[in-house]
Design an enzyme around this catalytic site. Sequence first.
Site, PDB file in Angstrom:
ATOM      1  N   ASP A   1      -2.307 -17.772   4.925  1.00 32.76           N
ATOM      2  CA  ASP A   1      -3.363 -18.594   4.328  1.00 32.76           C
ATOM      3  C   ASP A   1      -3.921 -19.582   5.354  1.00 32.76           C
ATOM      4  O   ASP A   1      -5.130 -19.828   5.420  1.00 32.76           O
ATOM      5  CB  ASP A   1      -2.884 -19.312   3.057  1.00 32.76           C
ATOM      6  CG  ASP A   1      -1.450 -19.799   3.138  1.00 32.76           C
ATOM      7  OD1 ASP A   1      -0.702 -19.291   3.994  1.00 32.76           O
ATOM      8  OD2 ASP A   1      -1.067 -20.684   2.354  1.00 32.76           O
TER       9      ASP A   1
ATOM     10  N   ASP B   1      -5.667  -5.932   6.135  1.00 32.12           N
ATOM     11  CA  ASP B   1      -6.840  -5.385   5.465  1.00 32.12           C
ATOM     12  C   ASP B   1      -7.836  -6.508   5.188  1.00 32.12           C
ATOM     13  O   ASP B   1      -9.034  -6.417   5.506  1.00 32.12           O
ATOM     14  CB  ASP B   1      -6.382  -4.737   4.145  1.00 32.12           C
ATOM     15  CG  ASP B   1      -7.461  -3.877   3.518  1.00 32.12           C
ATOM     16  OD1 ASP B   1      -8.536  -3.734   4.122  1.00 32.12           O
ATOM     17  OD2 ASP B   1      -7.230  -3.341   2.413  1.00 32.12           O
TER      18      ASP B   1
ATOM     19  N   LYS C   1       3.833 -14.286   5.519  1.00 28.70           N
ATOM     20  CA  LYS C   1       3.983 -15.281   4.453  1.00 28.70           C
ATOM     21  C   LYS C   1       5.491 -15.435   4.186  1.00 28.70           C
ATOM     22  O   LYS C   1       5.971 -15.298   3.049  1.00 28.70           O
ATOM     23  CB  LYS C   1       3.221 -14.781   3.202  1.00 28.70           C
ATOM     24  CG  LYS C   1       3.122 -15.766   2.050  1.00 28.70           C
ATOM     25  CD  LYS C   1       2.066 -16.843   2.243  1.00 28.70           C
ATOM     26  CE  LYS C   1       2.158 -17.864   1.122  1.00 28.70           C
ATOM     27  NZ  LYS C   1       1.299 -19.027   1.349  1.00 28.70           N
TER      28      LYS C   1
ATOM     29  N   TYR D   1       0.816  -1.218   0.000  1.00 25.74           N
ATOM     30  CA  TYR D   1       0.000   0.000   0.000  1.00 25.74           C
ATOM     31  C   TYR D   1       0.851   1.271   0.000  1.00 25.74           C
ATOM     32  O   TYR D   1       0.319   2.367   0.090  1.00 25.74           O
ATOM     33  CB  TYR D   1      -0.919   0.025   1.227  1.00 25.74           C
ATOM     34  CG  TYR D   1      -2.032  -0.998   1.183  1.00 25.74           C
ATOM     35  CD1 TYR D   1      -1.852  -2.237   0.595  1.00 25.74           C
ATOM     36  CD2 TYR D   1      -3.274  -0.720   1.727  1.00 25.74           C
ATOM     37  CE1 TYR D   1      -2.865  -3.180   0.563  1.00 25.74           C
ATOM     38  CE2 TYR D   1      -4.307  -1.657   1.692  1.00 25.74           C
ATOM     39  CZ  TYR D   1      -4.080  -2.881   1.110  1.00 25.74           C
ATOM     40  OH  TYR D   1      -5.093  -3.805   1.082  1.00 25.74           O
TER      41      TYR D   1
END
Length: 330
Positions: free
Chosen positions: A202, A226, A169, A122
């Site tokens: 995930d 988010d 991740k 972002y």
Amino acid sequence: MNITVFKGDGIGPEITDCVLRILDAAGAGLSYEIFNVGEAEYEAHGALIPDEAFASYEKNKVLLKSPITTPVGKGFRSLNVMMRKKYDLYANVRPAKSNAAVKTPFENVDIVMFRENTEDLYAGVEEMISPDEAHSIKIITRKCSERIVRAAFDYAVKQGRKKVTCVHKANIMKLSDGMFREVFYEVAKEYETIEAEDKIVDNVAMQMVMRPQQFDVIVTENLYGDILSDLTSGLIGGLGLLPSSNIGDGYAMFEAVHGSAPDIAGKGIANPTAFLWSACMMLEYLGKTEAAAKIRRAVDEVLMEGRVRTPDLGGTATTAEYEAEIIARL
Ligand code: NAI
């Protein structure tokens, strides 16, 4: 005490008026400097946020901001992203707590998400490499990772929480997410009383809908935060119930997680609860804990009784009827 208020678009003005009346009825003792901002203001006067509105915020340092419409693919950049960057509001705090009055398939959810607010994908670093190839750069720094992780642990200590989970991740993005995870465990060493664990994003998405009760405080990067915080809002009954604060060193901004809901704007049926709870977070930030507790109690009572509810919660009440019911209990 003065605060700055941005009215925004869509349901923004309706829920702002409602929330300010409730704050007054609870004896919050605030004065408001109110500004129209957003798409309508942009079309009328060419600026998304008038200069006086910025000046007011820079003076008062506390902003209650209702949602703003951000056109997709054209016009201005997201005002929310811009405000978070301009005032370095690095910690986006989103508490998602089950409410006994709002039945969902998930009970006893109580997750507080600390989302890093200023970098990651972002950061707005994008370029066209050729007409057929676009790059968006993911930026993770040690400094920004450290301060958000610290904010999460400080909160955990202050609120008597037990565990902080780092969501990342790092198995794929070994450098950026790897560093975020590494910083997490470095900072965690300073907080011996709080359990520290990390999980891959995930897996967290799956775990959240299988066994959300295992999560306590979560700290994560901007994009994952988010997405996952909208997921947590689903666990507790939808966007109409999720407040948030954006905190930096010196500045704070309080807003609902939902957007301007153009599909129901002007119909008088918006649920003001998320925005009201955001206002309660603001009162707590300002040390006005009594007024905040009074409002929270009144909302809980009204929701629990179940007679007066807005349509998103399965009721038929208008925003005004819901407001009147809350005010009657203050
Ligand atoms: P949205 O959150 O505005 O609406 C999604 C769905 O939830 C709609 O069906 C809406 O009616 C419902 N909903 C949302 N808030 C509600 C409330 N308080 N009471 C009852 N129902 C409610 O998301 P959407 O439609 O994706 O975005 C609309 C606009 O809002 C877009 O321009 C988007 O960019 C902007 N937006 C602004 C945000 C902000 O200012 N903080 C945050 C998210 C989106």
